[in-house]
Write an enzyme that holds these catalytic residues in place. Structure first.
Site, PDB file in Angstrom:
ATOM      1  CB  SER A  19      18.325 -15.334 -11.080  1.00 16.42           C
ATOM      2  OG  SER A  19      18.268 -13.915 -11.201  1.00 16.42           O
ATOM      3  CD  GLN A  53       7.295  -3.570   1.486  1.00 16.61           C
ATOM      4  OE1 GLN A  53       6.316  -3.379   2.186  1.00 16.61           O
ATOM      5  NE2 GLN A  53       7.911  -2.589   0.846  1.00 16.61           N
ATOM      6  N   GLY A  54       5.668  -8.695   2.325  1.00 12.79           N
ATOM      7  CA  GLY A  54       4.709  -9.354   3.212  1.00 12.79           C
ATOM      8  C   GLY A  54       5.190 -10.654   3.772  1.00 12.79           C
ATOM      9  N   GLY A  55       5.617 -11.597   2.980  1.00 14.37           N
ATOM     10  CA  GLY A  55       6.119 -12.831   3.544  1.00 14.37           C
ATOM     11  C   GLY A  55       5.725 -14.075   2.796  1.00 14.37           C
ATOM     12  CD  GLU A 119       0.716 -10.458   4.225  1.00  8.45           C
ATOM     13  OE1 GLU A 119       0.420 -11.139   3.239  1.00  8.45           O
ATOM     14  OE2 GLU A 119       1.852  -9.979   4.397  1.00  8.45           O
ATOM     15  CG  HIS A 235      -0.255  -4.222  -2.996  1.00 13.05           C
ATOM     16  ND1 HIS A 235      -0.482  -3.306  -1.996  1.00 13.05           N
ATOM     17  CD2 HIS A 235       0.187  -5.337  -2.374  1.00 13.05           C
ATOM     18  CE1 HIS A 235      -0.185  -3.849  -0.824  1.00 13.05           C
ATOM     19  NE2 HIS A 235       0.222  -5.090  -1.032  1.00 13.05           N
ATOM     20  NE  ARG A 285      -2.735  -8.195  -1.907  1.00 15.53           N
ATOM     21  CZ  ARG A 285      -1.537  -8.752  -1.901  1.00 15.53           C
ATOM     22  NH1 ARG A 285      -0.965  -9.085  -3.025  1.00 15.53           N
ATOM     23  NH2 ARG A 285      -0.911  -8.975  -0.775  1.00 15.53           N
ATOM     24  CG  HIS A 344       1.321  -6.583  -6.151  1.00 15.83           C
ATOM     25  ND1 HIS A 344       2.535  -6.104  -5.731  1.00 15.83           N
ATOM     26  CD2 HIS A 344       1.017  -7.606  -5.309  1.00 15.83           C
ATOM     27  CE1 HIS A 344       2.955  -6.794  -4.680  1.00 15.83           C
ATOM     28  NE2 HIS A 344       2.066  -7.723  -4.412  1.00 15.83           N
ATOM     29  NE  ARG A 379       0.268 -13.129  -5.622  1.00 17.83           N
ATOM     30  CZ  ARG A 379       0.703 -12.406  -4.597  1.00 17.83           C
ATOM     31  NH1 ARG A 379       0.825 -12.946  -3.397  1.00 17.83           N
ATOM     32  NH2 ARG A 379       1.016 -11.134  -4.774  1.00 17.83           N
ATOM     33  CB  SER A 384       3.563 -14.627  -5.117  1.00 20.54           C
ATOM     34  OG  SER A 384       4.011 -13.650  -4.240  1.00 20.54           O
ATOM     35  CG  LEU A 385       7.969 -14.343  -1.781  1.00 20.97           C
ATOM     36  CD1 LEU A 385       8.490 -13.774  -0.459  1.00 20.97           C
ATOM     37  CD2 LEU A 385       9.030 -14.155  -2.864  1.00 20.97           C
TER      38      LEU A 385
HETATM   39  C1  SIN Z   1       2.489  -7.166   0.730  1.00 19.97           C
HETATM   40  O1  SIN Z   1       3.429  -7.190   1.493  1.00 19.97           O
HETATM   41  O2  SIN Z   1       1.518  -6.460   0.920  1.00 19.97           O
HETATM   42  C2  SIN Z   1       2.534  -7.980  -0.538  1.00 19.97           C
HETATM   43  C3  SIN Z   1       2.493  -9.408  -0.248  1.00 19.97           C
HETATM   44  C4  SIN Z   1       2.038 -10.170  -1.451  1.00 19.97           C
HETATM   45  O3  SIN Z   1       1.852  -9.621  -2.523  1.00 19.97           O
HETATM   46  O4  SIN Z   1       1.788 -11.372  -1.302  1.00 19.97           O
END
Ligand code: SIN
Length: 498
Positions: A19, A53-55, A119, A235, A285, A344, A379, A384-385
């Protein structure tokens, strides 16, 4: 035990396991098909999507377009990506954001337009975020609200699938589930796995414990092809709580802080990224994660210094990281934040085609559990979101547009719902962290394989939790088989290819 004798049976046209952002996006888009979402926890706060967090990356700026986003995605993925999947992702981003806004999502704004952050490895500012660093939470609140209101959907928590139900022809016809009152058989014409990755198996991880690869494990047992398991993303900056003896999920220290100018320092106060890449802290990354790992080994500790660049604005701009730091007794306004790499995200998983279909009829997968090829070997941040939103929506629409078969008779399950004992799970986490981590070699991988083999000897064949060990074993075998360094898969005993 023969669970089939005592099971309750339920039916749904589509069954979604998981979910998070991908599962709920797919389930919402399945309307009007009767769809059931089963999950271990079912609230906006459960699962890894909430913690993001990132977006969400989307080419919305005037200087940006989906082609540039696709180019950055391919470069980060070491060009191992499926190009069509990348195109679908980057071109679907604007509509995904529009759907969320229509659903009431509150993203951060600059004047009348959405604020776009920067980012690592993005050539443009294109990260949509909410409440500073609480994007996943806002996204999940929005999707969850919509899912609760959707008439075609039922959401049930405290349900963990321990095996896929298959008919005599091997077609997936539902799932065997451990529910609050025992074993249940959920029959469905289509089953969507949206259960996340296995980065939560590692001792140090940014993921909740439920990201244990359970979905990949049951897909594997059903005969579904898995791919790219060697590509696990670490990460670079999780909050370093090691010294307090913590294990399990470490709070993320978002990359957006580096996007806002925060600098990485070793224990001697040296800004080590300057010598390693022209983009310094905003290098890809995997490269930053390895540099943090090495600096930690060489000098003892690594810090992220946001005192000057964020400073007093920390609580407003990055409330989630601020709260995590304060809980650990750190004030990031006046002291550098101790950071460490942590497992991560999994680029690999259940192999799917452009519709999200696995190699086993009746079984689909979306989000981190799936290997659509979109991320290649590594990635790109904040994709990912987006993947869950775009591919989840597409999968739901696809399933409403095709004729679904009537599910056949399920054969009895082959396993009992028995979790991996806690001490074995902890041992597995330590082993993966030590031997199959962000820097590996042939010998460390041999030790990992041997360690998992001996753990397998201690778990009964019919225990469903054994599937996690078999998955870990398959992941280590994939790491052994790839005799090159590529993207997030980095071996010190072979020549780097990219
Ligand atoms: C982050 O906020 O650093 C992670 C974002 C992500 O993994 O895409």
């Amino acid at each position: 035990m023969s669970p089939a004798c005592h099971t309750r049976e339920y039916r749904s046209e589509v069954l979604v396991l998981g979910s998070g952002a991908a599962g709920l996006s797919a389930a919402l888009a399945c309307a009007p098909r009767a769809t059931t979402v089963l999950s271990v926890g079912i609230s906006a706060e459960d699962g890894s999507s909430h913690w993001a967090q990132g977006g969400i990356a989307a080419a919305l700026g005037e200087d940006d377009n989906p082609l540039l986003h696709a180019t950055d995605t391919l470069q980060a993925g070491s060009y191992r990506n499926d190009q069509q999947a990348v195109q679908r992702l980057s071109e679907g981003a604007a509509e995904a954001i529009a759907r969320l806004l229509a659903g009431g999502a509150e993203f951060d704004r600059q004047g009348n337009t959405l604020a776009l952050g920067r980012e690592a490895a993005h050539s443009r500012a294109r990260i949509v975020h909410a409440h500073g660093d609480a994007t996943g939470a806002e996204l999940m609140r929005t999707l969850y609200r919509q899912a609760v209101a959707a008439r075609h959907l039922q959401l049930l928590g405290s349900h963990r699938a321990f095996e896929l139900a298959q008919d005599a022809a091997g077609r997936v016809v539902g799932a065997w589930v451990e529910g609050p009152e025992g074993v249940e058989l959920w029959q469905a014409a289509a089953v969507i796995l949206a259960t996340g990755g296995y980065a939560g198996l590692y001792h140090y991880t940014t993921n909740p414990a439920t990201s244990d690869g359970g979905g990949m494990a049951i897909a594997r047992l059903a005969g579904a092809a898995l791919k790219d398991l060697e590509f696990v993303q670490f990460h670079p900056t999780a909050l370093d709580l090691h010294r307090s003896g913590a294990s399990g999920r470490l709070p993320l220290v978002t990359e957006a802080l580096r996007g806002a100018g925060a600098q990485l320092l070793d224990a001697n106060g040296c800004r080590f990224m300057l010598n390693l890449h022209p983009a310094a802290e905003l290098a890809p990354r995997d490269l930053v994660a390895r540099a943090v790992w090495r600096a930690g080994h060489d000098t003892g500790r690594v810090f992220l210094d946001a005192r000057t660049t964020v400073g007093r604005a920390f609580p407003q701009r990055f409330p989630t990281v601020f709260a995590a730091c304060r809980a650990a007794g750190i004030d990031p306004r006046s002291e550098p934040i101790p950071v460490t790499p942590a497992a991560h995200y999994c680029m690999g998983g259940v192999q799917v085609d452009e519709h999200g279909a696995s190699s086993v009829e009746g079984l689909y997968a979306v989000g981190e559990v799936a290997a659509s090829g979109v991320h290649g070997a590594n990635r790109l941040a904040s994709n990912s979101l987006l993947e869950g939103l775009v591919f989840g929506y597409e999968l739901g629409r696809y399933l409403t547009g095709i004729a679904l078969p009537i599910p056949g008779q399920a054969l009895p399950p082959r396993h009992r719902p028995q979790h991996l004992p806690d001490h074995i799970r902890a041992e597995l986490g330590r082993l993966l962290w030590a031997e199959a981590s962000l820097i590996r070699d042939g010998q460390s991988l041999e030790r990992a394989a041997a360690g998992i083999e001996s753990m397998l000897g201690t778990v009964e064949d019919t225990a469903s939790g054994r599937g996690l060990l078999l998955l870990a074993s398959a992941a280590v075998a994939a790491m052994q088989a790839r005799r090159e360094s590529l993207g997030a898969h980095f071996r010190t005993d072979v020549v780097a290819m990219a």
